[in-house]
Motif scaffolding. Structure first.
Motif, PDB file in Angstrom:
ATOM      1  N   HIS A 299       7.420   0.673  -7.635  1.00  0.00           N
ATOM      2  CA  HIS A 299       7.980   1.893  -7.060  1.00  0.00           C
ATOM      3  C   HIS A 299       6.877   2.871  -6.662  1.00  0.00           C
ATOM      4  O   HIS A 299       6.921   3.469  -5.577  1.00  0.00           O
ATOM      5  CB  HIS A 299       8.915   2.558  -8.075  1.00  0.00           C
ATOM      6  N   SER A 300       5.904   3.075  -7.531  1.00  0.00           N
ATOM      7  CA  SER A 300       4.824   4.006  -7.198  1.00  0.00           C
ATOM      8  C   SER A 300       4.002   3.481  -6.020  1.00  0.00           C
ATOM      9  O   SER A 300       3.591   4.251  -5.147  1.00  0.00           O
ATOM     10  CB  SER A 300       3.928   4.239  -8.422  1.00  0.00           C
ATOM     11  N   THR A 301       3.760   2.183  -5.987  1.00  0.00           N
ATOM     12  CA  THR A 301       3.034   1.592  -4.859  1.00  0.00           C
ATOM     13  C   THR A 301       3.781   1.828  -3.555  1.00  0.00           C
ATOM     14  O   THR A 301       3.197   2.249  -2.538  1.00  0.00           O
ATOM     15  CB  THR A 301       2.845   0.085  -5.097  1.00  0.00           C
ATOM     16  N   ILE A 302       5.081   1.570  -3.572  1.00  0.00           N
ATOM     17  CA  ILE A 302       5.911   1.799  -2.392  1.00  0.00           C
ATOM     18  C   ILE A 302       5.905   3.272  -2.008  1.00  0.00           C
ATOM     19  O   ILE A 302       5.840   3.623  -0.823  1.00  0.00           O
ATOM     20  CB  ILE A 302       7.353   1.323  -2.659  1.00  0.00           C
ATOM     21  N   ALA A 303       5.974   4.144  -3.016  1.00  0.00           N
ATOM     22  CA  ALA A 303       6.076   5.582  -2.738  1.00  0.00           C
ATOM     23  C   ALA A 303       4.845   6.100  -2.005  1.00  0.00           C
ATOM     24  O   ALA A 303       4.964   6.769  -0.970  1.00  0.00           O
ATOM     25  CB  ALA A 303       6.280   6.350  -4.043  1.00  0.00           C
ATOM     26  N   TYR A 304       3.649   5.801  -2.510  1.00  0.00           N
ATOM     27  CA  TYR A 304       2.443   6.361  -1.907  1.00  0.00           C
ATOM     28  C   TYR A 304       2.130   5.707  -0.566  1.00  0.00           C
ATOM     29  O   TYR A 304       1.911   6.393   0.435  1.00  0.00           O
ATOM     30  CB  TYR A 304       1.262   6.244  -2.868  1.00  0.00           C
ATOM     31  N   LEU A 305       2.134   4.385  -0.547  1.00  0.00           N
ATOM     32  CA  LEU A 305       1.819   3.706   0.714  1.00  0.00           C
ATOM     33  C   LEU A 305       2.941   3.900   1.728  1.00  0.00           C
ATOM     34  O   LEU A 305       2.683   4.101   2.925  1.00  0.00           O
ATOM     35  CB  LEU A 305       1.565   2.228   0.456  1.00  0.00           C
ATOM     36  N   GLY A 306       4.183   3.865   1.269  1.00  0.00           N
ATOM     37  CA  GLY A 306       5.304   4.070   2.183  1.00  0.00           C
ATOM     38  C   GLY A 306       5.314   5.461   2.769  1.00  0.00           C
ATOM     39  O   GLY A 306       5.542   5.643   3.972  1.00  0.00           O
ATOM     40  N   ASP A 307       5.047   6.457   1.948  1.00  0.00           N
ATOM     41  CA  ASP A 307       5.017   7.828   2.455  1.00  0.00           C
ATOM     42  C   ASP A 307       3.908   7.995   3.488  1.00  0.00           C
ATOM     43  O   ASP A 307       4.098   8.636   4.532  1.00  0.00           O
ATOM     44  CB  ASP A 307       4.831   8.812   1.301  1.00  0.00           C
ATOM     45  N   LEU A 308       2.732   7.408   3.213  1.00  0.00           N
ATOM     46  CA  LEU A 308       1.630   7.495   4.156  1.00  0.00           C
ATOM     47  C   LEU A 308       1.960   6.796   5.479  1.00  0.00           C
ATOM     48  O   LEU A 308       1.465   7.175   6.535  1.00  0.00           O
ATOM     49  CB  LEU A 308       0.370   6.877   3.542  1.00  0.00           C
ATOM     50  N   MET A 309       2.841   5.796   5.417  1.00  0.00           N
ATOM     51  CA  MET A 309       3.243   5.090   6.631  1.00  0.00           C
ATOM     52  C   MET A 309       4.395   5.788   7.343  1.00  0.00           C
ATOM     53  O   MET A 309       4.877   5.302   8.374  1.00  0.00           O
ATOM     54  CB  MET A 309       3.644   3.648   6.282  1.00  0.00           C
ATOM     55  N   GLY A 310       4.853   6.915   6.792  1.00  0.00           N
ATOM     56  CA  GLY A 310       5.921   7.672   7.433  1.00  0.00           C
ATOM     57  C   GLY A 310       7.317   7.247   7.023  1.00  0.00           C
ATOM     58  O   GLY A 310       8.294   7.625   7.684  1.00  0.00           O
ATOM     59  N   CYS A 311       7.438   6.471   5.951  1.00  0.00           N
ATOM     60  CA  CYS A 311       8.754   6.008   5.476  1.00  0.00           C
ATOM     61  C   CYS A 311       9.316   7.005   4.471  1.00  0.00           C
ATOM     62  O   CYS A 311       8.711   7.242   3.422  1.00  0.00           O
ATOM     63  CB  CYS A 311       8.630   4.639   4.822  1.00  0.00           C
ATOM     64  N   GLU A 312      10.459   7.563   4.765  1.00  0.00           N
ATOM     65  CA  GLU A 312      11.028   8.589   3.891  1.00  0.00           C
ATOM     66  C   GLU A 312      11.732   8.012   2.674  1.00  0.00           C
ATOM     67  O   GLU A 312      11.895   8.712   1.677  1.00  0.00           O
ATOM     68  CB  GLU A 312      12.000   9.468   4.680  1.00  0.00           C
ATOM     69  N   THR A 313      12.177   6.767   2.749  1.00  0.00           N
ATOM     70  CA  THR A 313      12.903   6.166   1.638  1.00  0.00           C
ATOM     71  C   THR A 313      12.284   4.833   1.247  1.00  0.00           C
ATOM     72  O   THR A 313      11.538   4.220   2.024  1.00  0.00           O
ATOM     73  CB  THR A 313      14.382   5.940   1.987  1.00  0.00           C
ATOM     74  N   VAL A 314      12.631   4.388   0.047  1.00  0.00           N
ATOM     75  CA  VAL A 314      12.152   3.092  -0.422  1.00  0.00           C
ATOM     76  C   VAL A 314      12.679   1.977   0.471  1.00  0.00           C
ATOM     77  O   VAL A 314      11.948   1.043   0.825  1.00  0.00           O
ATOM     78  CB  VAL A 314      12.578   2.874  -1.887  1.00  0.00           C
ATOM     79  N   ALA A 315      13.956   2.058   0.846  1.00  0.00           N
ATOM     80  CA  ALA A 315      14.532   1.017   1.701  1.00  0.00           C
ATOM     81  C   ALA A 315      13.803   0.940   3.040  1.00  0.00           C
ATOM     82  O   ALA A 315      13.554  -0.151   3.558  1.00  0.00           O
ATOM     83  CB  ALA A 315      16.016   1.278   1.916  1.00  0.00           C
ATOM     84  N   ALA A 316      13.441   2.099   3.599  1.00  0.00           N
ATOM     85  CA  ALA A 316      12.698   2.099   4.861  1.00  0.00           C
ATOM     86  C   ALA A 316      11.312   1.485   4.676  1.00  0.00           C
ATOM     87  O   ALA A 316      10.825   0.739   5.539  1.00  0.00           O
ATOM     88  CB  ALA A 316      12.588   3.525   5.400  1.00  0.00           C
ATOM     89  N   ALA A 317      10.675   1.785   3.545  1.00  0.00           N
ATOM     90  CA  ALA A 317       9.355   1.210   3.279  1.00  0.00           C
ATOM     91  C   ALA A 317       9.439  -0.302   3.122  1.00  0.00           C
ATOM     92  O   ALA A 317       8.569  -1.042   3.595  1.00  0.00           O
ATOM     93  CB  ALA A 317       8.749   1.845   2.027  1.00  0.00           C
ATOM     94  N   MET A 318      10.501  -0.777   2.484  1.00  0.00           N
ATOM     95  CA  MET A 318      10.657  -2.216   2.288  1.00  0.00           C
ATOM     96  C   MET A 318      11.059  -2.943   3.570  1.00  0.00           C
ATOM     97  O   MET A 318      11.049  -4.169   3.619  1.00  0.00           O
ATOM     98  CB  MET A 318      11.677  -2.477   1.183  1.00  0.00           C
ATOM     99  N   ALA A 319      11.408  -2.191   4.605  1.00  0.00           N
ATOM    100  CA  ALA A 319      11.661  -2.794   5.918  1.00  0.00           C
ATOM    101  C   ALA A 319      10.364  -3.029   6.685  1.00  0.00           C
ATOM    102  O   ALA A 319      10.386  -3.635   7.763  1.00  0.00           O
ATOM    103  CB  ALA A 319      12.603  -1.908   6.732  1.00  0.00           C
TER     104      ALA A 319
END
Length: 496
Positions: A299-319
């Motif tokens: 979750h923390s990995t997704i949160a930091y890298l996903g946020d930096l990639m512009g993904c507002e949600t975990v589901a968006a990051a996992m897409a």
């Protein structure tokens, strides 16, 4: 629209579950500190399910800071809705387990009196990692914490979690009552053991005899809690109220999955939570470590890298295929080997279930929410795994990128040049270090690694760790998050 309340409960549409017991017969047997969405979507649900057969275990919900939850739920008689959704279907249930609502700063002495009620046999906590006034790298009490300093000389009007617990125990001891059991339900390693040490250390600041009594007589079972419960949004409120035909000011939206593993070490009577799906065990540690490192670490990995990639949600990051692949590979290749045997538990199936849960589009779990309080979360979610792998001489490529993602996040500006709001107990210190170092990995990484309350002393002295983190951070600054994630993911796979 009328409010959800005991008087309007009969108007709920068919298909929405509601309390199947007489709420007027429910007594308060539990005082819960930290009345956030997680508790209301997890422990309170397990408790609600057993009140028909055993009404002794109602919950007094206590907010330690903000009155918002109390103000929202008081007009509803403590009722609220839990919606469990997997994206394709929704199950709604009105929870009635709350027998009362309190805000600690409004009447701290009154709260302590409630803890001294003989009917109260459990005091439980979900105050987040930062709520325990401790050093997350060592688990030691932060005696310099302002609330700890205040409570050590003003225990009749406590401000801290530890002050409330010790203040309540002191009153019970003075009255000749048996102590309550203290049940930690936060993501701390060995949470019961950790909380016990903090409570005793704080009590020693107040009264050494009291500290000895606590050490000898009070039980602190450890627990593992697992359910993804995002913060409630206005859209959630609108959706739930439309389904109910009644206004619910603070519903909870969560996933169908829920797990609660509890060490069976109570000082007295306890609720039959196992009847409602919890699991009592002799040793929680293997389950806890698995969840902290697999779910929370991912979750923390997704949160930091996903946020930096512009993904507002975990589901968006996992897409994002590269990020999803990196997280899956990290869990399988770098985390699983550090876990103890779980006696037949299928870790492969658990990992697969986690990936499916992360992709749940109904949750809208915001990456910025998970990214909060990173200084308190990193030691147990990522750094312990890294230490174990380094001790075995194993690579930490993906884990190092996760830590570098946190550092890039702490730098305070995203890849579009917009400010990142850093919400962390150490925010002022971290931002000062980041501002002085600037967006240069060779300066920023050592600066942040010097924060021993997060990283301790061993990891910052190991070049296998520092070099890997600095290289990943340099790539994040120079190439951007998407390119870095793709390159590191592919490189780690090719190197086996």
């Amino acid at each position: 629209m009328d409010r959800l309340s005991p008087a309007t409960l009969h108007r709920l549409p068919a298909g929405i579950l509601r309390p199947d017991y007489d709420r007027t017969t429910v007594a308060t047997g539990i005082v819960h500190l930290g009345l956030g969405a997680f508790h209301r979507g997890h422990q309170a649900v397990y408790t609600d399910a057993l009140l028909k057969d055993d009404p002794r275990w109602g919950i007094l919900g206590v907010s330690l800071r903000s009155p918002d939850t109390r103000d929202a739920l008081q007009p509803q008689g403590g009722l609220y809705t839990v919606t469990a959704s997997d994206g394709a279907s929704r199950a709604r249930r009105v929870i009635g387990a709350l027998t009362g609502l309190a805000v600690a700063p409004d009447d701290p002495a009154g709260l302590l009196a409630r803890l001294a009620d003989p009917a109260v046999r459990i005091v439980s906590t979900t105050v987040t990692e930062k709520g325990y006034s401790h050093d997350p790298a060592t688990g030691a009490l932060r005696a310099d914490d302002p609330d700890v300093r205040h409570d050590s000389v003003n225990l009749t009007h406590p401000r801290s979690t530890l002050g409330v617990i010790v203040g309540g125990l002191r009153l019970r001891r003075q009255a000749g009552l048996p102590p309550f059991t203290v049940l930690a339900c936060d993501n701390l390693p060995a949470n019961g053991h950790t909380l016990r040490g903090l409570v005793i250390a704080f009590a020693e600041l107040v009264d050494r005899d009291l500290a000895r009594w606590i050490a000898g007589d009070v039980r602190f079972p450890s627990t593992m809690v697992d359910r993804i419960v995002p913060a409630t949004t206005d859209a959630d409120r609108t959706d739930v109220s439309a389904a109910l035909g009644l206004d619910d000011a603070w519903p909870v939206v969560t996933e169908p999955f829920s797990q609660w593993v509890i060490e069976d070490d109570f000082g007295g009577d306890r609720p039959a939570w196992d009847v409602s799906g919890a699991q009592f065990v002799r040793d929680v540690a293997p389950f806890e470590l698995m969840k902290l490192r697999l779910l929370n670490g991912a979750h923390s990995t997704i949160a930091y890298l996903g946020d930096l990639m512009g993904c507002e949600t975990v589901a968006a990051a996992m897409a994002e295929p590269d990020l999803a692949g990196l997280v899956e590979d990290m869990m399988r290749e770098e985390v699983t080997l550090t876990l103890p045997a779980l006696g037949g538990f299928d870790v492969t199936a658990y990992r697969a279930a986690l990936l499916q849960r992360f992709r749940n589009p109904a949750l809208k779990h915001r990456t910025a929410q998970i990214a909060m309080d990173g200084s308190q979360k990193l030691p147990q979610r990522l750094l312990g795994t890294i230490s174990d792998r380094l001790a075995r001489g194993l690579p930490i490529t993906r884990l190092a990128l996760a830590v570098a993602g946190w550092m890039r996040y702490v730098s305070g500006t995203d890849e579009q040049g917009q400010p990142i709001e850093l919400r962390d107990p150490l925010a002022a210190k971290l931002r000062a270090l980041a501002d002085e170092a600037g967006p240069v990995a060779s300066r920023l990484a050592p600066a942040l690694l010097s924060v021993t309350s997060v990283f301790g002393n061993d990891l910052p002295a190991d070049p296998r760790f520092t070099d890997a983190v600095e290289a990943a951070l340099d790539s994040l600054f120079r190439r951007g998050c998407r390119t870095t994630v793709a390159q590191i993911s592919q490189s780690a796979r090719s190197s086996g």
